[in-house]
Design a protein around this motif. Sequence first.
Motif, PDB file in Angstrom:
ATOM      1  N   SER A   2      -1.107 -12.280   0.254  1.00  0.00           N
ATOM      2  CA  SER A   2      -0.132 -11.728  -0.687  1.00  0.00           C
ATOM      3  C   SER A   2      -0.066 -12.570  -1.955  1.00  0.00           C
ATOM      4  O   SER A   2       0.058 -12.027  -3.054  1.00  0.00           O
ATOM      5  CB  SER A   2       1.249 -11.594  -0.035  1.00  0.00           C
ATOM      6  OG  SER A   2       1.773 -12.868   0.297  1.00  0.00           O
ATOM      7  N   PHE A   5      -2.852 -11.443  -4.277  1.00  0.00           N
ATOM      8  CA  PHE A   5      -2.604 -10.188  -4.992  1.00  0.00           C
ATOM      9  C   PHE A   5      -1.539 -10.360  -6.071  1.00  0.00           C
ATOM     10  O   PHE A   5      -1.648  -9.790  -7.157  1.00  0.00           O
ATOM     11  CB  PHE A   5      -2.242  -9.063  -4.019  1.00  0.00           C
ATOM     12  CG  PHE A   5      -3.449  -8.531  -3.297  1.00  0.00           C
ATOM     13  CD1 PHE A   5      -4.340  -7.694  -3.936  1.00  0.00           C
ATOM     14  CD2 PHE A   5      -3.714  -8.910  -1.997  1.00  0.00           C
ATOM     15  CE1 PHE A   5      -5.475  -7.233  -3.292  1.00  0.00           C
ATOM     16  CE2 PHE A   5      -4.840  -8.459  -1.338  1.00  0.00           C
ATOM     17  CZ  PHE A   5      -5.730  -7.617  -1.981  1.00  0.00           C
ATOM     18  N   ASN A   6      -0.528 -11.157  -5.797  1.00  0.00           N
ATOM     19  CA  ASN A   6       0.496 -11.421  -6.814  1.00  0.00           C
ATOM     20  C   ASN A   6      -0.105 -12.185  -7.986  1.00  0.00           C
ATOM     21  O   ASN A   6       0.171 -11.875  -9.152  1.00  0.00           O
ATOM     22  CB  ASN A   6       1.679 -12.166  -6.205  1.00  0.00           C
ATOM     23  CG  ASN A   6       2.488 -11.293  -5.280  1.00  0.00           C
ATOM     24  OD1 ASN A   6       2.726 -10.121  -5.562  1.00  0.00           O
ATOM     25  ND2 ASN A   6       2.900 -11.840  -4.154  1.00  0.00           N
ATOM     26  N   HIS A   9      -2.314  -9.747  -9.948  1.00  0.00           N
ATOM     27  CA  HIS A   9      -1.483  -8.779 -10.673  1.00  0.00           C
ATOM     28  C   HIS A   9      -0.943  -9.429 -11.944  1.00  0.00           C
ATOM     29  O   HIS A   9      -1.030  -8.866 -13.027  1.00  0.00           O
ATOM     30  CB  HIS A   9      -0.340  -8.289  -9.776  1.00  0.00           C
ATOM     31  CG  HIS A   9       0.440  -7.164 -10.368  1.00  0.00           C
ATOM     32  ND1 HIS A   9       0.279  -5.856  -9.949  1.00  0.00           N
ATOM     33  CD2 HIS A   9       1.375  -7.122 -11.346  1.00  0.00           C
ATOM     34  CE1 HIS A   9       1.085  -5.080 -10.653  1.00  0.00           C
ATOM     35  NE2 HIS A   9       1.761  -5.829 -11.497  1.00  0.00           N
ATOM     36  N   GLN A  23       3.602  -1.416  -9.854  1.00  0.00           N
ATOM     37  CA  GLN A  23       2.743  -1.330  -8.679  1.00  0.00           C
ATOM     38  C   GLN A  23       2.088   0.040  -8.601  1.00  0.00           C
ATOM     39  O   GLN A  23       0.930   0.164  -8.206  1.00  0.00           O
ATOM     40  CB  GLN A  23       3.549  -1.630  -7.416  1.00  0.00           C
ATOM     41  CG  GLN A  23       3.972  -3.076  -7.336  1.00  0.00           C
ATOM     42  CD  GLN A  23       4.684  -3.406  -6.048  1.00  0.00           C
ATOM     43  OE1 GLN A  23       4.725  -2.617  -5.112  1.00  0.00           O
ATOM     44  NE2 GLN A  23       5.267  -4.592  -5.987  1.00  0.00           N
ATOM     45  N   ARG A  41       0.672  -6.667  -1.494  1.00  0.00           N
ATOM     46  CA  ARG A  41       1.461  -7.657  -2.242  1.00  0.00           C
ATOM     47  C   ARG A  41       2.513  -8.326  -1.387  1.00  0.00           C
ATOM     48  O   ARG A  41       2.857  -9.479  -1.615  1.00  0.00           O
ATOM     49  CB  ARG A  41       2.113  -7.006  -3.464  1.00  0.00           C
ATOM     50  CG  ARG A  41       1.080  -6.734  -4.553  1.00  0.00           C
ATOM     51  CD  ARG A  41       1.675  -6.516  -5.890  1.00  0.00           C
ATOM     52  NE  ARG A  41       2.247  -7.730  -6.441  1.00  0.00           N
ATOM     53  CZ  ARG A  41       2.919  -7.774  -7.573  1.00  0.00           C
ATOM     54  NH1 ARG A  41       3.115  -6.679  -8.262  1.00  0.00           N
ATOM     55  NH2 ARG A  41       3.405  -8.909  -8.028  1.00  0.00           N
TER      56      ARG A  41
END
Length: 79
Positions: A2, A5-6, A9, A23, A41
């Motif tokens: 996670s 992905f954060n 992003h 999102q 996420r």
Amino acid sequence: MSDLFNLLHNAVEAERNGKKISQKEMAAELGISMRTYQDWRLGNAKPQAAKAVIEMLGMLEDDEIIRVVRKINKLGSKA
């Protein structure tokens, strides 16, 4: 996963001059459902392919990572 992905992003947002990306928008760009992206996420789902790709990229030098990612992007734009 996670955190990865954060981090990615946020990096995409920074690359786009700080423009926030929902999102839903990111999921659409990736061709997946918003629910799937949310699960990634939040760490509720851990896509194995993504983990393998990141580990393989981690085996490369920075300039090689850039070269590979650019090739991947070119392949994706041809599809």
